[in-house]
Design a protein around this motif. Sequence first.
Motif, PDB file in Angstrom:
ATOM      1  N   PHE A 129       0.398  -1.320  -0.431  1.00  0.00           N
ATOM      2  CA  PHE A 129      -0.082   0.046   0.090  1.00  0.00           C
ATOM      3  C   PHE A 129       0.913   1.739   0.113  1.00  0.00           C
ATOM      4  CE2 PHE A 129      -3.758  -2.258   0.866  1.00  0.00           C
ATOM      5  CZ  PHE A 129      -5.059  -1.267   0.855  1.00  0.00           C
ATOM      6  N   MET A 130       1.729   1.133   0.667  1.00  0.00           N
ATOM      7  CA  MET A 130       2.907   2.384   1.376  1.00  0.00           C
ATOM      8  C   MET A 130       3.245   2.543  -0.346  1.00  0.00           C
ATOM      9  SD  MET A 130       4.063   1.771   4.358  1.00  0.00           S
ATOM     10  CE  MET A 130       5.668   2.586   4.487  1.00  0.00           C
ATOM     11  N   GLU A 131       3.859   1.332  -1.810  1.00  0.00           N
ATOM     12  CA  GLU A 131       4.753   1.756  -2.164  1.00  0.00           C
ATOM     13  C   GLU A 131       3.711   2.195  -3.473  1.00  0.00           C
ATOM     14  OE1 GLU A 131       8.046  -1.619  -1.577  1.00  0.00           O
ATOM     15  OE2 GLU A 131       6.184  -2.424  -2.776  1.00  0.00           O
ATOM     16  N   GLY A 132       2.084   1.937  -3.141  1.00  0.00           N
ATOM     17  CA  GLY A 132       1.378   2.371  -4.423  1.00  0.00           C
ATOM     18  C   GLY A 132       1.291   3.812  -3.538  1.00  0.00           C
ATOM     19  N   MET A 133       1.164   4.609  -2.917  1.00  0.00           N
ATOM     20  CA  MET A 133       1.084   5.233  -2.305  1.00  0.00           C
ATOM     21  C   MET A 133       2.485   6.505  -2.886  1.00  0.00           C
ATOM     22  SD  MET A 133      -1.175   5.047   1.572  1.00  0.00           S
ATOM     23  CE  MET A 133      -0.937   6.736   1.405  1.00  0.00           C
ATOM     24  N   ALA A 134       2.917   6.204  -2.832  1.00  0.00           N
ATOM     25  CA  ALA A 134       4.357   7.010  -3.627  1.00  0.00           C
ATOM     26  C   ALA A 134       4.212   6.870  -5.033  1.00  0.00           C
ATOM     27  CB  ALA A 134       5.384   5.848  -3.357  1.00  0.00           C
ATOM     28  N   ASP A 135       3.767   5.947  -5.612  1.00  0.00           N
ATOM     29  CA  ASP A 135       3.364   5.775  -7.091  1.00  0.00           C
ATOM     30  C   ASP A 135       3.068   7.362  -7.606  1.00  0.00           C
ATOM     31  OD1 ASP A 135       4.974   4.145  -7.323  1.00  0.00           O
ATOM     32  OD2 ASP A 135       4.496   2.494  -7.650  1.00  0.00           O
ATOM     33  N   GLU A 136       1.526   7.321  -6.495  1.00  0.00           N
ATOM     34  CA  GLU A 136       0.337   7.853  -7.188  1.00  0.00           C
ATOM     35  C   GLU A 136       0.861   9.157  -6.836  1.00  0.00           C
ATOM     36  OE1 GLU A 136      -3.279   6.990  -4.365  1.00  0.00           O
ATOM     37  OE2 GLU A 136      -3.414   4.993  -5.378  1.00  0.00           O
ATOM     38  N   ARG A 137       1.709   9.299  -5.563  1.00  0.00           N
ATOM     39  CA  ARG A 137       1.655  10.774  -5.580  1.00  0.00           C
ATOM     40  C   ARG A 137       3.168  11.595  -5.977  1.00  0.00           C
ATOM     41  NH1 ARG A 137       0.207  10.716   0.644  1.00  0.00           N
ATOM     42  NH2 ARG A 137      -2.340  10.038   0.752  1.00  0.00           N
ATOM     43  N   GLY A 138       4.140  10.756  -6.616  1.00  0.00           N
ATOM     44  CA  GLY A 138       5.041  11.344  -7.539  1.00  0.00           C
ATOM     45  C   GLY A 138       6.405  11.208  -6.322  1.00  0.00           C
ATOM     46  N   ASP A 139       7.204  12.162  -7.274  1.00  0.00           N
ATOM     47  CA  ASP A 139       8.900  11.648  -6.726  1.00  0.00           C
ATOM     48  C   ASP A 139       9.254  12.068  -5.185  1.00  0.00           C
ATOM     49  OD1 ASP A 139       9.803  11.071  -8.676  1.00  0.00           O
ATOM     50  OD2 ASP A 139      10.349  12.642  -9.601  1.00  0.00           O
ATOM     51  N   HIS A 140       7.778  13.447  -4.596  1.00  0.00           N
ATOM     52  CA  HIS A 140       7.766  14.338  -3.387  1.00  0.00           C
ATOM     53  C   HIS A 140       7.887  12.939  -2.258  1.00  0.00           C
ATOM     54  CE1 HIS A 140       7.664  17.063  -0.540  1.00  0.00           C
ATOM     55  NE2 HIS A 140       6.635  16.987  -0.382  1.00  0.00           N
ATOM     56  N   PHE A 141       7.066  11.503  -2.669  1.00  0.00           N
ATOM     57  CA  PHE A 141       6.149  10.786  -1.384  1.00  0.00           C
ATOM     58  C   PHE A 141       7.766   9.288  -2.210  1.00  0.00           C
ATOM     59  CE2 PHE A 141       3.432  13.852  -1.549  1.00  0.00           C
ATOM     60  CZ  PHE A 141       2.993  13.447  -0.072  1.00  0.00           C
ATOM     61  N   ALA A 142       8.041   9.624  -2.436  1.00  0.00           N
ATOM     62  CA  ALA A 142       9.469   8.012  -2.896  1.00  0.00           C
ATOM     63  C   ALA A 142       9.649   7.916  -1.738  1.00  0.00           C
ATOM     64  CB  ALA A 142      10.691   9.219  -3.437  1.00  0.00           C
ATOM     65  N   PHE A 143       9.623   8.953  -0.272  1.00  0.00           N
ATOM     66  CA  PHE A 143      10.366   8.618   1.369  1.00  0.00           C
ATOM     67  C   PHE A 143       9.127   7.018   1.600  1.00  0.00           C
ATOM     68  CE2 PHE A 143       7.196  11.910   1.789  1.00  0.00           C
ATOM     69  CZ  PHE A 143       6.487  11.003   3.299  1.00  0.00           C
ATOM     70  N   PHE A 144       7.638   6.882   0.901  1.00  0.00           N
ATOM     71  CA  PHE A 144       6.779   5.725   1.488  1.00  0.00           C
ATOM     72  C   PHE A 144       7.777   5.132   1.171  1.00  0.00           C
ATOM     73  CE2 PHE A 144       2.503   6.760   1.751  1.00  0.00           C
ATOM     74  CZ  PHE A 144       2.544   8.758   2.677  1.00  0.00           C
ATOM     75  N   LYS A 145       8.508   4.302  -0.045  1.00  0.00           N
ATOM     76  CA  LYS A 145       9.348   3.112  -0.455  1.00  0.00           C
ATOM     77  C   LYS A 145      10.666   2.591   0.251  1.00  0.00           C
ATOM     78  CE  LYS A 145       7.404   3.595  -5.229  1.00  0.00           C
ATOM     79  NZ  LYS A 145       7.982   3.333  -7.153  1.00  0.00           N
TER      80      LYS A 145
END
Length: 183
Positions: free
Chosen positions: A49-65
Amino acid sequence: MIEDPELECIGTLAREILVAARTAPKAKGKDDIVTGILEQDEKETLARFMEGMADERGDHFAFFKRDAQNIRNADAVVLIGLRSAGVAGLNCGACGYKECDQMIEAQKVKTDFKGPQCSIKYIDLGIALGCAAARAKDLCLDNRIFYSAGTAAIRAEMIKADIAMAIPLSVKGKNIFFDRKWP
């Protein structure tokens, strides 16, 4: 010989940590905190789920991965959140409204979290998280508080809360939460 016996007690220690969150002081003695411990297979679900949210939100949310990998590598993950709560009834204005009734009547917004909520309740959550992290430290468990995993846990319906944080726990020779690189 039992190899790595310290890993056998992680579930018990995670429960101790949640005891610290549960017994943390709450405004007016009203407890709106919810807690949980992820099963081992749920860690992978949360990480995805965290990786999916990172993909949805773009580079600024890469820390989710990056954080998703920490969830996978953790020996246990506890969740601590605040369920839809009332108000402390103090009319303190910290929520942005002059009176508690105005905040209650305000249209709720749901993005990562649902709000507004009573700011005193947010403080209760912060104290519970602090007590949990302190107990983990006292038990010599490496830990870190994750916004990313908390919001993903809500989205994955792993915890019924309006706001939540995750605390992954690790029993390894080196703290896996320490030398993390910013994506």
